[in-house]
Design an enzyme around this catalytic site. Structure first.
Site, PDB file in Angstrom:
ATOM      1  N   GLN A 180      50.275 -50.049  16.179  1.00  0.00           N
ATOM      2  CA  GLN A 180      51.044 -49.301  15.172  1.00  0.00           C
ATOM      3  C   GLN A 180      51.061 -47.798  15.447  1.00  0.00           C
ATOM      4  OE1 GLN A 180      53.049 -50.439  12.973  1.00  0.00           O
ATOM      5  NE2 GLN A 180      52.459 -52.595  12.853  1.00  0.00           N
ATOM      6  N   CYS A 326      51.453 -63.036   1.855  1.00  0.00           N
ATOM      7  CA  CYS A 326      52.384 -64.142   1.650  1.00  0.00           C
ATOM      8  C   CYS A 326      52.238 -65.183   2.739  1.00  0.00           C
ATOM      9  CB  CYS A 326      53.816 -63.660   1.704  1.00  0.00           C
ATOM     10  SG  CYS A 326      54.142 -62.381   0.551  1.00  0.00           S
TER      11      CYS A 326
HETATM   12  N1  PLP Z   1      47.919 -55.219  15.878  1.00  0.00           N
HETATM   13  C1  PLP Z   1      48.519 -54.568  14.877  1.00  0.00           C
HETATM   14  C2  PLP Z   1      47.852 -53.370  14.269  1.00  0.00           C
HETATM   15  C3  PLP Z   1      49.756 -55.000  14.397  1.00  0.00           C
HETATM   16  O1  PLP Z   1      50.345 -54.357  13.388  1.00  0.00           O
HETATM   17  C4  PLP Z   1      50.363 -56.138  15.002  1.00  0.00           C
HETATM   18  C5  PLP Z   1      51.649 -56.653  14.489  1.00  0.00           C
HETATM   19  O2  PLP Z   1      52.025 -56.417  13.358  1.00  0.00           O
HETATM   20  C6  PLP Z   1      49.693 -56.772  16.060  1.00  0.00           C
HETATM   21  C7  PLP Z   1      48.472 -56.281  16.469  1.00  0.00           C
HETATM   22  C8  PLP Z   1      50.266 -57.971  16.735  1.00  0.00           C
HETATM   23  O3  PLP Z   1      51.352 -57.626  17.577  1.00  0.00           O
HETATM   24  P1  PLP Z   1      52.397 -58.743  18.020  1.00  0.00           P
HETATM   25  O4  PLP Z   1      53.303 -58.964  16.856  1.00  0.00           O
HETATM   26  O5  PLP Z   1      53.122 -58.153  19.187  1.00  0.00           O
HETATM   27  O6  PLP Z   1      51.620 -59.949  18.391  1.00  0.00           O
END
Ligand code: PLP
Length: 397
Positions: A180, A326
């Site tokens: 993020q 959810c």
């Molecule tokens: N780590 C964080 C902080 C995330 O916000 C997300 C997805 O929302 C992920 C890991 C996972 O990423 P991906 O959707 O590419 O698997």
């Protein structure tokens, strides 16, 4: 489809048209396998290497080969933790935080079942990590510390540089989930002093299904997949070339647009946030104001349901997301808001708005114009709200 005001960019982002354009030849005429001996494949391989360099620049890596392409942020996170544990087989302690993404937390739950000891570092009311507790939790048995750079729900940024400096001195491997953070704030793996760092393409205008893991030269780990020699044997499997090329282009664009996030996008977010807080008696901010990525705000609307707000917003052509889990089918407040101690009266009505560089002033004006009607309508049917007096009813717990 009619114009949609998309304020759910922490869930996923639009593919930048320039990114799509860069990918198209690799679905059509340039379909060679980058591992092939012939030049038809070799030329494609060169584009993969160019993308590796572009991604290396985004995170400040010294060497291109420190970037390993993966299938997602989730895979990068799993590869980092499992890979290091695979090497340090005699160490059975992992440190993480209570507010990580499920990509780390679900893995840690599995590790607990396998006999590992996991320390989950708490956060305070503002979502800030208890860094002192993290430091005092490190012991000789600690195999890895995995901490996120920015929280996906609140946008709160953790002091990864301070943690990295401490862990370097202790000689404990450090993984940062920067999924993020990429494209929103500058990332410099050498300032952070991390050994591993995860990013995911679809969070910064590349397509879904492509991620990367930065692996500092000399990091001791084992692969979690076995197969061919792709990615130097660290992540075997024929490469997702269009995805890789797209992620490279998106990384370059993300660097170019970073100043815009710090200025225009931050201003828009702040205007939206202030408008919501000022415009609604029952609105409270979740997460400290100071140290956040510039695109995210998480606002709790007390005494009403976040899901109902989302449905009304959707009717008005606005996409956001709520703070309830959810995905689990329950309406429990998210683990992040619970860890912060957000009371149930506002946690249930929490909405995350996450902006991108495609969001305009007009979009924010529109959201601010429709929200009061939605909130008022829901307050009127709330069992916790006195509509005549326009104040909360006394709650008997
Ligand atoms: N780590 C964080 C902080 C995330 O916000 C997300 C997805 O929302 C992920 C890991 C996972 O990423 P991906 O959707 O590419 O698997």
């Amino acid at each position: 489809m009619e114009k949609y005001i998309y304020l759910d960019n922490n869930a996923t982002t639009m593919v930048d048209p320039k990114v799509l354009e860069s990918m198209l030849p690799f679905f059509k005429e340039r379909y060679g396998n980058p591992s092939s001996m012939h030049s038809f494949g070799g030329l494609v391989g060169r584009e993969v290497e160019k993308a590796r360099m572009q991604v290396a620049r985004l995170v400040g890596a010294e060497h291109d080969y420190e970037i390993v392409f993966t299938g997602s942020g989730t895979e990068s996170d799993n590869m980092a933790v499992m890979g290091v544990l695979g090497y340090y087989r005699d160490r059975k302690h992992v440190i993480t935080s209570r507010v990580e993404h499920p990509a780390i937390l679900s893995l840690c739950k599995k590790l607990e079942r396998d006999g590992y000891r996991i320390t989950y570092i708490p956060v305070d009311w503002d979502g800030n990590l208890d860094v002192e507790m993290l430091k005092s939790s490190v012991d000789d048995d600690t195999a890895i510390v995995s901490i996120m750079y920015a929280n996906n729900e609140t946008g709160v940024v953790f002091p990864v540089e301070e943690i990295g400096a401490f862990l370097k001195q202790k000689g404990v491997p450090f993984h940062v989930d920067a999924v993020q953070a990429a494209g929103k704030i500058p990332i410099d793996v050498n300032k952070i002093n991390c050994d591993l760092l995860s990013i995911s393409g679809h969070k910064f205008h590349a397509p879904k299904g492509i991620g990367a893991l930065y692996v500092r030269r000399g990091t001791r780990m084992r692969p979690i997949l076995y197969g061919g020699h792709q990615e130097r044997g660290r992540r075997p499997g024929t490469e997702n070339v269009p995805g890789i090329v797209g992620m490279g282009a998106a990384a370059e664009l993300a660097l170019e647009h970073l100043p815009e996030y710090d200025t225009r996008v931050r201003k828009l977010r702040d205007r939206l946030e202030e408008g919501l807080l000022r415009g609604h008696k029952n609105a409270v901010l979740n997460g400290g104001r100071t140290n956040r990525v510039p695109n995210t705000t998480n606002v709790g609307f007390e005494f009403i349901e976040g899901e109902a707000i989302l449905l009304y917003l959707d009717e008005k052509g606005i996409a956001a997301s709520s703070g309830s889990a959810c995905s689990s089918g329950s309406l429990e407040p998210s683990h992040v808001l619970r860890a912060m101690g957000v009371p149930f009266t506002s946690a249930h009505g929490s909405i995350r708005f996450s902006l991108s560089r495609y969001v305009t002033d007009g979009d924010v004006d529109y959201v601010l114009s429709v929200m009061p009607g939605i909130v008022q309508r829901l307050l009127e049917i709330s069992p916790y709200w006195d509509s005549k007096k326009q104040e909360p009813l006394p709650i008997n717990l």
